[in-house]
Design a protein around this motif. Structure first.
Motif, PDB file in Angstrom:
ATOM      1  N   GLU A   9       0.831  -1.211   0.000  1.00 25.53           N
ATOM      2  CA  GLU A   9       0.000   0.000   0.000  1.00 25.53           C
ATOM      3  C   GLU A   9       0.864   1.259   0.000  1.00 25.53           C
ATOM      4  O   GLU A   9       0.588   2.205  -0.746  1.00 25.53           O
ATOM      5  CB  GLU A   9      -0.917   0.015   1.222  1.00 25.53           C
ATOM      6  CG  GLU A   9      -2.032  -0.985   1.183  1.00 25.53           C
ATOM      7  CD  GLU A   9      -2.808  -1.063   2.491  1.00 25.53           C
ATOM      8  OE1 GLU A   9      -3.885  -1.681   2.474  1.00 25.53           O
ATOM      9  OE2 GLU A   9      -2.358  -0.514   3.516  1.00 25.53           O
ATOM     10  N   VAL A  18      -4.762   3.043  -1.686  1.00 24.97           N
ATOM     11  CA  VAL A  18      -5.633   1.869  -1.783  1.00 24.97           C
ATOM     12  C   VAL A  18      -5.575   1.131  -0.454  1.00 24.97           C
ATOM     13  O   VAL A  18      -4.575   1.187   0.256  1.00 24.97           O
ATOM     14  CB  VAL A  18      -5.234   0.904  -2.925  1.00 24.97           C
ATOM     15  CG1 VAL A  18      -5.414   1.537  -4.274  1.00 24.97           C
ATOM     16  CG2 VAL A  18      -3.831   0.385  -2.754  1.00 24.97           C
ATOM     17  N   SER A  19      -6.653   0.450  -0.131  1.00 17.78           N
ATOM     18  CA  SER A  19      -6.699  -0.370   1.075  1.00 17.78           C
ATOM     19  C   SER A  19      -6.805  -1.827   0.655  1.00 17.78           C
ATOM     20  O   SER A  19      -7.834  -2.251   0.135  1.00 17.78           O
ATOM     21  CB  SER A  19      -7.879   0.011   1.956  1.00 17.78           C
ATOM     22  OG  SER A  19      -7.949  -0.868   3.060  1.00 17.78           O
ATOM     23  N   THR A  37      -6.600  -4.304   2.685  1.00 17.70           N
ATOM     24  CA  THR A  37      -7.200  -5.080   3.761  1.00 17.70           C
ATOM     25  C   THR A  37      -8.625  -4.607   4.049  1.00 17.70           C
ATOM     26  O   THR A  37      -9.117  -4.739   5.158  1.00 17.70           O
ATOM     27  CB  THR A  37      -6.336  -4.998   5.036  1.00 17.70           C
ATOM     28  OG1 THR A  37      -6.167  -3.623   5.387  1.00 17.70           O
ATOM     29  CG2 THR A  37      -4.990  -5.661   4.832  1.00 17.70           C
ATOM     30  N   SER A  38      -9.265  -4.081   3.037  1.00 16.89           N
ATOM     31  CA  SER A  38     -10.636  -3.591   3.184  1.00 16.89           C
ATOM     32  C   SER A  38     -11.589  -4.761   3.421  1.00 16.89           C
ATOM     33  O   SER A  38     -11.249  -5.928   3.204  1.00 16.89           O
ATOM     34  CB  SER A  38     -11.055  -2.846   1.916  1.00 16.89           C
ATOM     35  OG  SER A  38     -11.098  -3.751   0.819  1.00 16.89           O
ATOM     36  N   GLU A  39     -12.791  -4.422   3.853  1.00 14.71           N
ATOM     37  CA  GLU A  39     -13.819  -5.455   4.043  1.00 14.71           C
ATOM     38  C   GLU A  39     -14.086  -6.186   2.733  1.00 14.71           C
ATOM     39  O   GLU A  39     -14.309  -7.390   2.713  1.00 14.71           O
ATOM     40  CB  GLU A  39     -15.108  -4.830   4.575  1.00 14.71           C
ATOM     41  CG  GLU A  39     -16.159  -5.861   4.910  1.00 14.71           C
ATOM     42  CD  GLU A  39     -17.385  -5.271   5.566  1.00 14.71           C
ATOM     43  OE1 GLU A  39     -18.467  -5.828   5.337  1.00 14.71           O
ATOM     44  OE2 GLU A  39     -17.263  -4.271   6.293  1.00 14.71           O
ATOM     45  N   LYS A  40     -14.028  -5.450   1.649  1.00  6.80           N
ATOM     46  CA  LYS A  40     -14.229  -6.056   0.335  1.00  6.80           C
ATOM     47  C   LYS A  40     -13.202  -7.165   0.098  1.00  6.80           C
ATOM     48  O   LYS A  40     -13.546  -8.253  -0.342  1.00  6.80           O
ATOM     49  CB  LYS A  40     -14.102  -4.987  -0.756  1.00  6.80           C
ATOM     50  CG  LYS A  40     -14.165  -5.528  -2.166  1.00  6.80           C
ATOM     51  CD  LYS A  40     -13.952  -4.417  -3.164  1.00  6.80           C
ATOM     52  CE  LYS A  40     -13.858  -4.933  -4.580  1.00  6.80           C
ATOM     53  NZ  LYS A  40     -13.584  -3.853  -5.532  1.00  6.80           N
ATOM     54  N   ALA A  41     -11.942  -6.874   0.403  1.00 10.76           N
ATOM     55  CA  ALA A  41     -10.876  -7.845   0.166  1.00 10.76           C
ATOM     56  C   ALA A  41     -11.035  -9.090   1.028  1.00 10.76           C
ATOM     57  O   ALA A  41     -10.917 -10.210   0.530  1.00 10.76           O
ATOM     58  CB  ALA A  41      -9.515  -7.200   0.415  1.00 10.76           C
ATOM     59  N   GLU A  90      -8.768  -2.302  -7.847  1.00 10.61           N
ATOM     60  CA  GLU A  90      -8.904  -1.204  -6.890  1.00 10.61           C
ATOM     61  C   GLU A  90      -8.415   0.125  -7.482  1.00 10.61           C
ATOM     62  O   GLU A  90      -9.055   1.163  -7.295  1.00 10.61           O
ATOM     63  CB  GLU A  90      -8.141  -1.508  -5.602  1.00 10.61           C
ATOM     64  CG  GLU A  90      -8.740  -2.642  -4.786  1.00 10.61           C
ATOM     65  CD  GLU A  90     -10.144  -2.315  -4.317  1.00 10.61           C
ATOM     66  OE1 GLU A  90     -10.302  -1.415  -3.473  1.00 10.61           O
ATOM     67  OE2 GLU A  90     -11.091  -2.973  -4.801  1.00 10.61           O
TER      68      GLU A  90
END
Length: 73
Positions: A25, A36-37, A39-43, A64
């Protein structure tokens, strides 16, 4: 590119993976001026983990970055 990052046969344990993702990141932000994340909830909620292999992580990052570019336009 099919090197396993995490999970069965992966090169990282969970803490190593988190440290690696933070470095990626930071590098993306430094080189592309784009936050960019990874470790997002999406990931973490994806059916097929973007952390399973290098190829999947690259594809996730590309998606992303594309989404961020679209939202900025």
């Amino acid at each position: 590119m099919d090197l396993a990052l995490y999970g069965s046969g992966g090169v990282f344990d969970s803490m190593q993976l988190v440290n690696f993702l933070v470095l990626v990141e930071q590098k993306i932000d430094d080189e592309m001026s784009q936050a960019v994340s990874l470790t997002s909830e999406k990931a973490v909620s994806m059916r097929v983990s973007p952390f399973a292999s290098v190829r999947r992580l690259i594809d996730f990052i590309a998606d992303e970055l594309s989404e961020a570019k679209t939202e900025a336009a």
